[in-house]
Design a protein around this motif. Structure first.
Motif, mmCIF file in Angstrom:
data_model
loop_
_atom_site.group_PDB
_atom_site.id
_atom_site.type_symbol
_atom_site.label_atom_id
_atom_site.label_comp_id
_atom_site.label_asym_id
_atom_site.label_seq_id
_atom_site.Cartn_x
_atom_site.Cartn_y
_atom_site.Cartn_z
ATOM 1 N N CYS A 97 54.423 26.223 22.225
ATOM 2 C CA CYS A 97 54.349 25.844 20.703
ATOM 3 C C CYS A 97 52.253 25.879 21.068
ATOM 4 O O CYS A 97 51.863 25.016 21.391
ATOM 5 C CB CYS A 97 54.578 25.055 20.706
ATOM 6 S SG CYS A 97 56.764 24.463 21.070
ATOM 7 N N SER A 123 59.689 27.951 15.161
ATOM 8 C CA SER A 123 59.072 29.432 14.953
ATOM 9 C C SER A 123 58.396 29.787 16.210
ATOM 10 O O SER A 123 57.471 30.796 15.804
ATOM 11 C CB SER A 123 58.362 28.647 13.587
ATOM 12 O OG SER A 123 57.578 28.199 12.991
ATOM 13 N N ALA A 124 57.690 28.187 17.295
ATOM 14 C CA ALA A 124 57.680 28.918 18.420
ATOM 15 C C ALA A 124 58.083 30.089 18.695
ATOM 16 O O ALA A 124 57.300 31.057 20.379
ATOM 17 C CB ALA A 124 56.598 27.613 18.913
ATOM 18 N N LEU A 127 57.582 34.014 18.659
ATOM 19 C CA LEU A 127 55.820 34.331 18.420
ATOM 20 C C LEU A 127 56.462 35.398 19.690
ATOM 21 O O LEU A 127 56.240 35.229 20.191
ATOM 22 C CB LEU A 127 54.926 33.456 19.058
ATOM 23 C CG LEU A 127 54.565 32.111 18.181
ATOM 24 C CD1 LEU A 127 53.938 31.014 18.600
ATOM 25 C CD2 LEU A 127 53.511 32.399 16.827
ATOM 26 N N GLU A 131 50.386 37.583 19.451
ATOM 27 C CA GLU A 131 50.326 35.971 17.994
ATOM 28 C C GLU A 131 49.890 34.990 19.436
ATOM 29 O O GLU A 131 48.701 34.367 19.344
ATOM 30 C CB GLU A 131 51.727 35.576 17.377
ATOM 31 C CG GLU A 131 51.977 36.517 16.269
ATOM 32 C CD GLU A 131 52.783 36.515 15.724
ATOM 33 O OE1 GLU A 131 53.331 36.418 14.246
ATOM 34 O OE2 GLU A 131 53.954 36.125 16.321
ATOM 35 N N LYS A 132 50.505 35.137 20.375
ATOM 36 C CA LYS A 132 50.633 33.893 21.189
ATOM 37 C C LYS A 132 48.719 33.560 22.297
ATOM 38 O O LYS A 132 47.775 33.145 22.182
ATOM 39 C CB LYS A 132 51.147 33.973 22.302
ATOM 40 C CG LYS A 132 52.408 33.005 22.017
ATOM 41 C CD LYS A 132 53.379 33.041 22.876
ATOM 42 C CE LYS A 132 54.989 33.426 23.148
ATOM 43 N NZ LYS A 132 55.639 33.581 24.651
#
Ligand code: GLU
Length: 443
Positions: A97, A123-124, A127, A131-132
């Motif tokens: 996260c 929400s993590a 991803l 995005e990460k």
């Protein structure tokens, strides 16, 4: 089955009464079942844990007489936590996260404003790899959450009976911080597995942790131990324990002259339906110990009760035991037997020894009376019978009786209005000092 327990304090402070109670209950249960107790120092918080506290905790446990079968430090076990971290990651139970503390705060506030429970929204989990990577490129480091099974976790608690906790309403807990350090949950469960702990006894503030720990045990392919959650201590009025009452450290209690058996006697039975009686040694405490006697209701801790028990211990303590504890070279058995009924803490013994040994300033109101009384002091060695002979002579010779007779003599001889029986004090003080004090001299 050999039982194994653990007491797991964080060395971020000294032990207080609440910790000591948990240590004692673990220790007693271990003894009762022929098992051992691991002392586990939960020192993953490097900033707040100190060697001084770690040593202090060990000193305090030794003082109570609660020896441990093994000593473990979580700071020595990072390699093991990394293995567990890899296992959980590989099985998809850990996810990275990237929210900052502020972002999480904001989310929580919005949920609360909408009257929603402040549960992490996962929400993590959504991803994408891009995005990460973008977060990483920004220099953000992930913290890692454990993906909870959203189910009801149940166990048979040795104190609470059948317990159910709905993990569906809990946030996925953070196991690893952004700096890579594990928080409490993972090390605790990994240690309980590696040290083959059969029983986890801890405060009831850990009930919801236990639900998530049971999921962690399963995710790490281990059986969960038996759990018992001890209700917390409250102050004598039923409110939270105040600093003065309960958060007093054992160290402070020790320095105030308390005997460890007063603490053990009280804490082993507080919160049970058993009467609290003074026990002379831990074997006697083990004898009547039964975890199922602890009630689910919070227990009241009253420092006055501790003082009373301590007084009872001292009032009956034989000289050979007192001598070890006193470390007062001029104290004798006769001295101890004279004063033990008048003290509530061992430290008060030195005040009475100072009265016996002197110098003290006698309290004198009527010097003429005292001078005449001094002339009537029996000749020869003073013994326990001398006081009676002397005061009878003073009563007959000077025509004074009752308080008017005894109080001036006591005040002159001891400098105090109250204290141990004078028939015992007089021979301890001895002729020379008695005569000087009766004549108003400091000796
Ligand atoms: N260090 C934790 C505490 O003091 C240990 C809890 C446990 O027994 O697992 O609360």
């Amino acid at each position: 089955m050999t039982t194994k327990f653990r007491f797991a304090p964080s060395p971020t402070g000294y032990l207080h009464v609440g910790n000591a109670r948990l240590a004692l209950i673990n220790w007693l249960f271990a003894k009762k079942t022929g098992g051992g107790m691991v002392l586990r120092l939960d020192d993953t918080d490097e900033e707040r844990s100190t060697e001084e506290y770690a040593q202090g905790i060990q000193d305090d446990l030794m003082w109570l007489g609660l020896e441990w079968s093994e000593l473990k430090k979580q700071s020595d076990r990072n390699a093991e936590y990394t293995v567990a971290f890899d296992t959980l990651k590989a099985s998809g139970r850990l996810y990275p996260c990237y929210e900052t503390g502020d972002e999480l705060d904001y989310k929580r506030k919005r949920q609360l404003a909408r009257k929603l429970p402040p549960v992490y929204d996962r929400s993590a989990l959504k991803l994408s790899d891009e995005e990460k990577a973008a977060f990483e490129a920004e220099g953000r480091k992930p913290h890692w959450r454990f993906l909870l099974d959203q189910e009801v976790v149940a166990w048979e608690d040795d104190i609470r009976g059948h317990v159910e906790v709905d993990c569906g309403s809990m946030s996925d807990p953070v196991l690893i911080r952004t700096d890579g350090r594990p928080l409490y949950h993972l090390p605790s469960v990994v240690d309980d597995i590696d040290f083959a702990i059969t029983h986890v006894i801890r405060g009831e503030d850990h009930v919801s942790n236990t639900a998530l720990h049971i999921q962690l045990f399963k995710a790490l392919n281990a059986d969960a131990p038996t759990f018992a959650h001890i209700p917390l201590l409250m102050g004598p009025d039923g409110g939270p324990l105040s600093k003065r009452e309960g958060s007093q450290s054992l160290r402070e209690l020790r320095e105030s002259g308390l005997d460890p058996m007063s603490i053990n006697s009280l804490l082993a039975r507080l919160g049970t339906s058993d009467n609290i009686v003074m026990r002379n040694n831990l074997d006697e405490v083990i004898e009547g110990f039964d975890i199922s006697r602890f009630s689910r209701a919070a227990a009241k801790f009253d420092p006055a009760e501790l003082r009373n028990l301590n007084a009872k211990i001292l009032h009956e303590m034989p000289w050979d035991k007192a001598e070890e504890k006193l470390s007062l070279p001029t104290a004798t058995e006769a001295f101890w037997l004279a004063i033990r009924g008048n003290i509530t803490a061992m430290t008060e013994a030195s005040d009475w020894l100072a009265v016996v040994d002197g110098p003290i300033s006698p309290v004198v109101e009527d010097q003429a009376f005292l001078t005449s009384a001094a002339e009537l002091l029996p000749v020869g060695d003073l013994d326990e019978g001398s006081w009676k002979i002397w005061t009878t002579a003073v009563k007959e010779g000077l025509g004074v009786k009752g308080k008017a007779l005894f109080m001036p003599l006591r005040q002159a001889l001891t400098g105090q209005a109250h204290g141990p029986e004078m028939n015992k004090m007089l021979p301890l003080i001895g002729r020379e000092k008695a005569l000087a004090r009766l004549n108003g001299k400091t000796l």
